[in-house]
Design a protein around this motif. Structure first.
Motif, PDB file in Angstrom:
ATOM      1  N   GLU A   1       0.807  -1.223   0.000  1.00 14.54           N
ATOM      2  CA  GLU A   1       0.000   0.000   0.000  1.00 14.54           C
ATOM      3  C   GLU A   1       0.839   1.273   0.000  1.00 14.54           C
ATOM      4  O   GLU A   1       0.308   2.369  -0.107  1.00 14.54           O
ATOM      5  CB  GLU A   1      -0.972  -0.008   1.193  1.00 14.54           C
ATOM      6  N   SER A   2       2.168   1.120   0.152  1.00 15.85           N
ATOM      7  CA  SER A   2       3.003   2.319   0.109  1.00 15.85           C
ATOM      8  C   SER A   2       3.177   2.789  -1.348  1.00 15.85           C
ATOM      9  O   SER A   2       3.628   3.906  -1.599  1.00 15.85           O
ATOM     10  CB  SER A   2       4.374   2.045   0.729  1.00 15.85           C
ATOM     11  N   ARG A   3       2.813   1.940  -2.271  1.00 15.89           N
ATOM     12  CA  ARG A   3       2.906   2.373  -3.668  1.00 15.89           C
ATOM     13  C   ARG A   3       1.652   3.148  -4.077  1.00 15.89           C
ATOM     14  O   ARG A   3       0.541   2.763  -3.715  1.00 15.89           O
ATOM     15  CB  ARG A   3       3.031   1.157  -4.598  1.00 15.89           C
TER      16      ARG A   3
ATOM     17  N   MET B   1       1.584   1.259  -8.735  1.00 12.91           N
ATOM     18  CA  MET B   1       1.015  -0.084  -8.723  1.00 12.91           C
ATOM     19  C   MET B   1       0.625  -0.502 -10.150  1.00 12.91           C
ATOM     20  O   MET B   1       0.909  -1.617 -10.594  1.00 12.91           O
ATOM     21  CB  MET B   1      -0.211  -0.053  -7.805  1.00 12.91           C
ATOM     22  N   PHE B   2       0.018   0.434 -10.867  1.00 10.47           N
ATOM     23  CA  PHE B   2      -0.353   0.163 -12.249  1.00 10.47           C
ATOM     24  C   PHE B   2       0.869  -0.098 -13.120  1.00 10.47           C
ATOM     25  O   PHE B   2       0.872  -1.016 -13.947  1.00 10.47           O
ATOM     26  CB  PHE B   2      -1.116   1.363 -12.826  1.00 10.47           C
ATOM     27  N   GLY B   3       1.896   0.733 -12.942  1.00  7.36           N
ATOM     28  CA  GLY B   3       3.107   0.567 -13.748  1.00  7.36           C
ATOM     29  C   GLY B   3       3.716  -0.809 -13.549  1.00  7.36           C
ATOM     30  O   GLY B   3       4.101  -1.483 -14.514  1.00  7.36           O
TER      31      GLY B   3
ATOM     32  N   THR C   1     -13.494   5.570  -5.608  1.00  2.60           N
ATOM     33  CA  THR C   1     -13.957   4.806  -4.441  1.00  2.60           C
ATOM     34  C   THR C   1     -13.564   3.330  -4.524  1.00  2.60           C
ATOM     35  O   THR C   1     -13.710   2.603  -3.545  1.00  2.60           O
ATOM     36  CB  THR C   1     -15.492   4.867  -4.309  1.00  2.60           C
ATOM     37  N   ALA C   2     -13.086   2.879  -5.698  1.00  2.00           N
ATOM     38  CA  ALA C   2     -12.756   1.455  -5.851  1.00  2.00           C
ATOM     39  C   ALA C   2     -11.488   1.114  -5.069  1.00  2.00           C
ATOM     40  O   ALA C   2     -10.584   1.943  -4.942  1.00  2.00           O
ATOM     41  CB  ALA C   2     -12.572   1.116  -7.323  1.00  2.00           C
ATOM     42  N   ASP C   3     -11.423  -0.117  -4.532  1.00  2.00           N
ATOM     43  CA  ASP C   3     -10.219  -0.519  -3.806  1.00  2.00           C
ATOM     44  C   ASP C   3      -9.116  -0.952  -4.778  1.00  2.00           C
ATOM     45  O   ASP C   3      -9.350  -1.080  -5.973  1.00  2.00           O
ATOM     46  CB  ASP C   3     -10.543  -1.620  -2.790  1.00  2.00           C
ATOM     47  N   ARG C   4      -7.908  -1.169  -4.232  1.00  2.00           N
ATOM     48  CA  ARG C   4      -6.745  -1.447  -5.076  1.00  2.00           C
ATOM     49  C   ARG C   4      -6.902  -2.735  -5.879  1.00  2.00           C
ATOM     50  O   ARG C   4      -6.496  -2.815  -7.031  1.00  2.00           O
ATOM     51  CB  ARG C   4      -5.481  -1.513  -4.207  1.00  2.00           C
ATOM     52  N   ASP C   5      -7.473  -3.747  -5.236  1.00  2.00           N
ATOM     53  CA  ASP C   5      -7.704  -5.008  -5.937  1.00  2.00           C
ATOM     54  C   ASP C   5      -8.563  -4.788  -7.182  1.00  2.00           C
ATOM     55  O   ASP C   5      -8.268  -5.290  -8.261  1.00  2.00           O
ATOM     56  CB  ASP C   5      -8.439  -6.003  -5.020  1.00  2.00           C
ATOM     57  N   THR C   6      -9.623  -4.027  -6.986  1.00  2.00           N
ATOM     58  CA  THR C   6     -10.558  -3.795  -8.089  1.00  2.00           C
ATOM     59  C   THR C   6      -9.902  -2.978  -9.198  1.00  2.00           C
ATOM     60  O   THR C   6     -10.075  -3.272 -10.390  1.00  2.00           O
ATOM     61  CB  THR C   6     -11.812  -3.066  -7.551  1.00  2.00           C
ATOM     62  N   LEU C   7      -9.150  -1.953  -8.812  1.00  2.00           N
ATOM     63  CA  LEU C   7      -8.485  -1.113  -9.809  1.00  2.00           C
ATOM     64  C   LEU C   7      -7.536  -1.948 -10.671  1.00  2.00           C
ATOM     65  O   LEU C   7      -7.559  -1.867 -11.898  1.00  2.00           O
ATOM     66  CB  LEU C   7      -7.698   0.016  -9.120  1.00  2.00           C
ATOM     67  N   VAL C   8      -6.704  -2.746 -10.004  1.00  2.00           N
ATOM     68  CA  VAL C   8      -5.743  -3.550 -10.763  1.00  2.00           C
ATOM     69  C   VAL C   8      -6.462  -4.605 -11.586  1.00  2.00           C
ATOM     70  O   VAL C   8      -6.088  -4.877 -12.723  1.00  2.00           O
ATOM     71  CB  VAL C   8      -4.693  -4.198  -9.841  1.00  2.00           C
TER      72      VAL C   8
ATOM     73  N   SER D   1      -4.002  10.453 -16.385  1.00  2.00           N
ATOM     74  CA  SER D   1      -3.671  10.484 -14.962  1.00  2.00           C
ATOM     75  C   SER D   1      -3.031  11.813 -14.615  1.00  2.00           C
ATOM     76  O   SER D   1      -1.813  11.931 -14.550  1.00  2.00           O
ATOM     77  CB  SER D   1      -2.717   9.340 -14.612  1.00  2.00           C
ATOM     78  N   ALA D   2      -3.851  12.795 -14.347  1.00  2.00           N
ATOM     79  CA  ALA D   2      -3.319  14.128 -14.088  1.00  2.00           C
ATOM     80  C   ALA D   2      -2.649  14.203 -12.731  1.00  2.00           C
ATOM     81  O   ALA D   2      -1.627  14.846 -12.560  1.00  2.00           O
ATOM     82  CB  ALA D   2      -4.432  15.163 -14.183  1.00  2.00           C
ATOM     83  N   ARG D   3      -3.238  13.511 -11.719  1.00  2.00           N
ATOM     84  CA  ARG D   3      -2.664  13.533 -10.383  1.00  2.00           C
ATOM     85  C   ARG D   3      -1.697  12.384 -10.214  1.00  2.00           C
ATOM     86  O   ARG D   3      -1.887  11.322 -10.799  1.00  2.00           O
ATOM     87  CB  ARG D   3      -3.786  13.462  -9.337  1.00  2.00           C
ATOM     88  N   PRO D   4      -0.663  12.557  -9.378  1.00  2.00           N
ATOM     89  CA  PRO D   4       0.375  11.534  -9.268  1.00  2.00           C
ATOM     90  C   PRO D   4      -0.158  10.175  -8.831  1.00  2.00           C
ATOM     91  O   PRO D   4       0.386   9.150  -9.225  1.00  2.00           O
ATOM     92  CB  PRO D   4       1.347  12.100  -8.230  1.00  2.00           C
ATOM     93  N   ASP D   5      -1.248  10.112  -8.054  1.00  2.00           N
ATOM     94  CA  ASP D   5      -1.749   8.799  -7.642  1.00  2.00           C
ATOM     95  C   ASP D   5      -2.609   8.157  -8.721  1.00  2.00           C
ATOM     96  O   ASP D   5      -3.025   7.020  -8.592  1.00  2.00           O
ATOM     97  CB  ASP D   5      -2.523   8.874  -6.323  1.00  2.00           C
TER      98      ASP D   5
END
Lengths: 225, 225
Positions: free
Chosen positions: A74-76, A81-83, A170-177, B207-211
């Motif tokens: 989660e520090s990424r 994370m996408f990269g 609002t989506a969590d990291r699992d869902t985004l990836v 992705s305009a914002r860094p996150d």
């Protein structure tokens, strides 16, 4: 739920589930006793993702690890994370790539205007490898290297990114990836399958004679007679 | 030429050449003595084709055999030879496909107007499998299933068939199949690589914002403020 129920719900065998836990791909269940553990919907979602990546995408276990590490750290940032997940999906070059091929690939990316592609993107090397193999077998794809072909690919990718990028904060990291990976792997297979069906249709439409060697002449050549 | 020279010219090791001969994928050389044989340009061309299929396409040895059998069996028409090679390139479904998914795939092919796709084409089953997996992981690709997406795929395939189909009645069977296989396998990889580069470009542009979680609002929403 028990591990047997988890296996039934996801179609992943108990031995594979235990393997994924040992490899760190799936979090262990909550221990209920010496030999029993309880699993929840998060395990179901992760197993469905792993199954889809393995069975449809043909993603290796080592690439699964890279993707899962990127999700769980989660520090990424989401972008990082996408990269990491994106790069793990790039097929690695199986042979040495020449400087000429690398320059060829870079020139292509520049010409199409994909200015935001990182200079360190492993996909540049993959493209160089493909161009090199196409050259080495003497395939005449020159006419495909026209702007219209790239514009069609660009339009397809833009449509896909429109639907699959993390527009939902609002989506969590699992869902985004999962969405991104679906875009890269499953929709890639979807695209290739559609393209093969279109090839069959167009090829059959053009093969006027049963041996398929000489299709009917195009309108402009018959106009000359 | 000797086998060592053949290996050098094609980048395929001597042991792999001998394996291909044993498996019937490469014709044996002309015997010059008890342990020597001579190879010609036909061997070079075949090895380059096999190498490209293996290294870039990831085609299995069993699928290589199907393709080579189709090339070497001169009793088959070009159209039949193409059908056999084309089907060998379809990835086989790894899991049971439901009737609903098969109907879904057939409806999609009808809707786009690919009327010349054979009802027995294994690609229909492959498409059904992909749709089923996309559904089962709950991916929202609904908006991609609009006509414009299929029209773009159709335009890409039509451009490829224009360049890669057997329009040249003087070409030999090896060359015809190689062109088709290149169209299916290598250009498929080429297309996927270009698409990944376009994804990276479009995704980074948004992705305009860094996150990367919240891109800049599109012009029409900022106009409302």
């Amino acid at each position: 739920m028990r591990v047997s129920e988890l296996a039934e719900q996801t179609g992943v065998s108990v031995s594979t589930i235990k393997y994924y836990v040992r490899e760190g791909l799936l979090p262990p269940g909550n221990r209920l006793g010496e030999r029993r553990a309880s699993y929840d919907q998060r395990h179901v979602a992760r197993l469905r993702l792993l199954r889809a990546l393995r069975e449809v995408g043909g993603v290796s276990v080592s690439d699964l690890k890279t993707i899962v590490l990127a999700i769980d750290d989660e520090s990424r940032t989401v972008h990082q994370m996408f990269g990491a997940a994106f790069d793990a999906l790039t097929r690695s070059a199986a042979q040495p790539v020449t400087k000429e091929s690398l320059r060829d690939a870079d020139e292509l990316v520049d010409r199409v205007g994909w200015t935001r592609v990182r200079s360190i993107s492993p996909e540049r090397r993959r493209l160089a490898e493909i161009l090199q193999v196409i050259d080495s077998i003497g395939a005449d794809i020159g006419p495909l290297r026209k702007t219209v072909y790239y514009e069609l690919v660009d339009a397809i990718a833009a449509l896909e990114v429109d639907r699959l990028d993390p527009l939902d904060p609002t989506a969590d990291r699992d869902t985004l990836v999962r969405r991104m990976v679906v875009g890269q792997v499953l929709l890639g297979e979807f695209l290739l399958s559609l393209r093969r069906l279109a090839h069959e249709h167009h090829s059959a439409s053009r093969s006027a004679r049963p041996d398929g060697a000489a299709p009917a002449p195009p309108p402009d050549s018959s106009a000359k007679t």
